[in-house]
Design a protein around this motif. Structure first.
Motif, PDB file in Angstrom:
ATOM      1  N   ALA A   1       0.847  -1.191   0.000  1.00 37.09           N
ATOM      2  CA  ALA A   1       0.000   0.000   0.000  1.00 37.09           C
ATOM      3  C   ALA A   1       0.887   1.247   0.000  1.00 37.09           C
ATOM      4  N   LEU A   2       0.326   2.358  -0.448  1.00 33.48           N
ATOM      5  CA  LEU A   2       1.007   3.658  -0.407  1.00 33.48           C
ATOM      6  C   LEU A   2       0.263   4.545   0.578  1.00 33.48           C
ATOM      7  N   VAL A   3       0.985   5.106   1.554  1.00 36.71           N
ATOM      8  CA  VAL A   3       0.374   5.993   2.549  1.00 36.71           C
ATOM      9  C   VAL A   3       0.849   7.416   2.279  1.00 36.71           C
ATOM     10  N   ILE A   4      -0.108   8.298   2.033  1.00 38.84           N
ATOM     11  CA  ILE A   4       0.202   9.652   1.586  1.00 38.84           C
ATOM     12  C   ILE A   4       0.039  10.678   2.692  1.00 38.84           C
ATOM     13  N   HIS A   5       1.061  11.529   2.824  1.00 40.99           N
ATOM     14  CA  HIS A   5       1.008  12.732   3.655  1.00 40.99           C
ATOM     15  C   HIS A   5       0.803  13.902   2.695  1.00 40.99           C
ATOM     16  N   ASP A   6      -0.300  14.618   2.870  1.00 45.89           N
ATOM     17  CA  ASP A   6      -0.649  15.731   1.971  1.00 45.89           C
ATOM     18  C   ASP A   6      -0.994  16.939   2.828  1.00 45.89           C
ATOM     19  N   ARG A   7      -0.085  17.896   2.847  1.00 46.75           N
ATOM     20  CA  ARG A   7      -0.359  19.116   3.617  1.00 46.75           C
ATOM     21  C   ARG A   7      -0.189  20.329   2.722  1.00 46.75           C
ATOM     22  N   ASP A   8      -1.272  21.037   2.509  1.00 50.66           N
ATOM     23  CA  ASP A   8      -1.281  22.240   1.668  1.00 50.66           C
ATOM     24  C   ASP A   8      -0.771  21.960   0.258  1.00 50.66           C
TER      25      ASP A   8
ATOM     26  N   PRO B   1      -0.480   3.209  -6.870  1.00 51.61           N
ATOM     27  CA  PRO B   1      -0.577   1.781  -6.538  1.00 51.61           C
ATOM     28  C   PRO B   1      -2.035   1.374  -6.370  1.00 51.61           C
ATOM     29  N   GLU B   2      -2.276   0.089  -6.467  1.00 52.85           N
ATOM     30  CA  GLU B   2      -3.648  -0.423  -6.365  1.00 52.85           C
ATOM     31  C   GLU B   2      -4.300  -0.019  -5.051  1.00 52.85           C
ATOM     32  N   ARG B   3      -3.502   0.028  -3.970  1.00 53.81           N
ATOM     33  CA  ARG B   3      -4.018   0.396  -2.650  1.00 53.81           C
ATOM     34  C   ARG B   3      -3.310   1.669  -2.192  1.00 53.81           C
ATOM     35  N   THR B   4      -4.043   2.774  -2.218  1.00 54.80           N
ATOM     36  CA  THR B   4      -3.489   4.083  -1.871  1.00 54.80           C
ATOM     37  C   THR B   4      -4.330   4.708  -0.768  1.00 54.80           C
ATOM     38  N   VAL B   5      -3.669   5.174   0.288  1.00 59.06           N
ATOM     39  CA  VAL B   5      -4.342   5.706   1.474  1.00 59.06           C
ATOM     40  C   VAL B   5      -3.916   7.153   1.706  1.00 59.06           C
ATOM     41  N   PHE B   6      -4.891   8.063   1.780  1.00 63.92           N
ATOM     42  CA  PHE B   6      -4.611   9.440   2.180  1.00 63.92           C
ATOM     43  C   PHE B   6      -4.695   9.499   3.702  1.00 63.92           C
ATOM     44  N   HIS B   7      -3.529   9.583   4.337  1.00 61.55           N
ATOM     45  CA  HIS B   7      -3.463   9.653   5.797  1.00 61.55           C
ATOM     46  C   HIS B   7      -3.915  11.028   6.268  1.00 61.55           C
ATOM     47  N   CYS B   8      -4.646  11.036   7.377  1.00 60.98           N
ATOM     48  CA  CYS B   8      -5.167  12.279   7.970  1.00 60.98           C
ATOM     49  C   CYS B   8      -5.749  13.172   6.875  1.00 60.98           C
ATOM     50  N   TYR B   9      -6.742  12.657   6.199  1.00 58.23           N
ATOM     51  CA  TYR B   9      -7.329  13.372   5.066  1.00 58.23           C
ATOM     52  C   TYR B   9      -7.702  14.791   5.471  1.00 58.23           C
TER      53      TYR B   9
END
Length: 292
Positions: A163-170, A185-193
């Motif tokens: 899985a891919l865990v994404i940190h997205d801030r601003d 990737p097939e499994r992608t997670v937006f952490h702390c959306y």
């Protein structure tokens, strides 16, 4: 004043246990007080029986992998945080990372990413992350380094089937642009959306998972609750990001995985679901997202 300071440093009380066990999809046990054993036991006592321990640099990623090898209920995610990559390359004179480093340049970044890649191959490592873009803490000089690191983490996740865990801030638009350019990737997670409802719909179109943390409980964050309601039930996760982002009414006090029930109950109320319905969905979603 001392009394108020004491209260802010006091861990919140144990919430009532969840009837259906769930996972904390993103936590940092290495930054929390007490031992990992204590933290895991406390979480399990309220129905949080699985945690994803997330690394933000090479030492933290090693620690995550080692912890996951010791405990069946722990899964590891390994990566260079978006703020870590520029500091390896450009140096860290202010010691933000806890160490004052000279510029390491390309060689240092390549070496760090090679170690993350080796850790990502381990069976107890279920995800590559947290990676992504952060325009809040890193200035313009670090943007291209962040993007390069993000792209290399995406490739790593696909290469190892993690899985891919994404940190997205601003950085919402740029994060999505890079994902689409590289192929998520097939499994992608937006952490702390932290996006809005329109972005949640875009994520849903691509089958990405959205993980909600304490801020979804804050009174001023109605746009985040709107995003939650716009997210398909089979793509919702929950997390603490502990020791950060403690949910209401304990905001400002230390966070830990045992506080997941507070956020789950707030989310269930927003969605008009029973606690059991939401917890069952979250448990299934987290297992599917992280492949355990």
């Amino acid at each position: 004043m001392p009394k108020k300071d004491d209260e802010r440093s006091t861990p919140p009380p144990l919430p009532a246990p969840l009837a259906v066990a769930v996972a904390d999809s993103h936590t940092h046990l290495d930054m929390q007080s007490g031992t990992p054993e204590e933290g895991l036991a406390k979480a399990a006592s309220v129905g949080v029986t699985t945690v994803v321990q997330v690394g933000c640099d090479v030492p933290g990623s090693r620690w995550a992998a080692e912890l996951a090898a010791r405990f069946e209920q722990v899964h590891a995610a390994v990566a260079l945080h978006p703020n870590e990559a520029p500091r390896i390359f450009l140096g860290d004179p202010d010691g933000w990372s806890g160490q004052r480093r000279e510029p390491g340049g390309r060689a240092a970044l390549d070496a760090a990413l090679a170690e993350i890649d080796a850790l990502a191959a381990l069976p107890q490592v279920r995800a590559v992350g947290e990676t992504g873009l952060d325009y809040f803490r890193t200035g313009p000089e670090g943007v291209e380094i962040q993007k390069e690191s993000f792209r290399r983490h995406i490739a790593m996740a696909k290469r190892h089937g993690k899985a891919l865990v994404i940190h997205d801030r601003d950085a919402h638009e740029d994060v999505i642009a890079v994902l689409l350019e590289e192929g998520a990737p097939e499994r992608t997670v937006f952490h702390c959306y932290s996006g809005d409802a329109e972005m949640a719909k875009v994520c849903a179109e691509h089958g990405w998972y959205l993980s909600f943390a304490g801020p979804v409980t804050f009174k001023a964050n109605q746009p985040l609750r709107d995003a939650l309601t716009a997210t398909p039930l089979d793509r919702i996760l929950v997390e603490t990001d502990a020791p950060f982002l403690t949910p209401h009414p304990y905001r400002g006090r230390p966070n830990a995985p045992y506080l997941i029930p507070v956020t789950v109950r707030s989310m269930a109320d927003t969605l008009g679901l029973s606690e059991e319905e939401l917890a069952t969905a979250i448990a299934d979603n987290t297992a599917r997202a992280f492949g355990y």
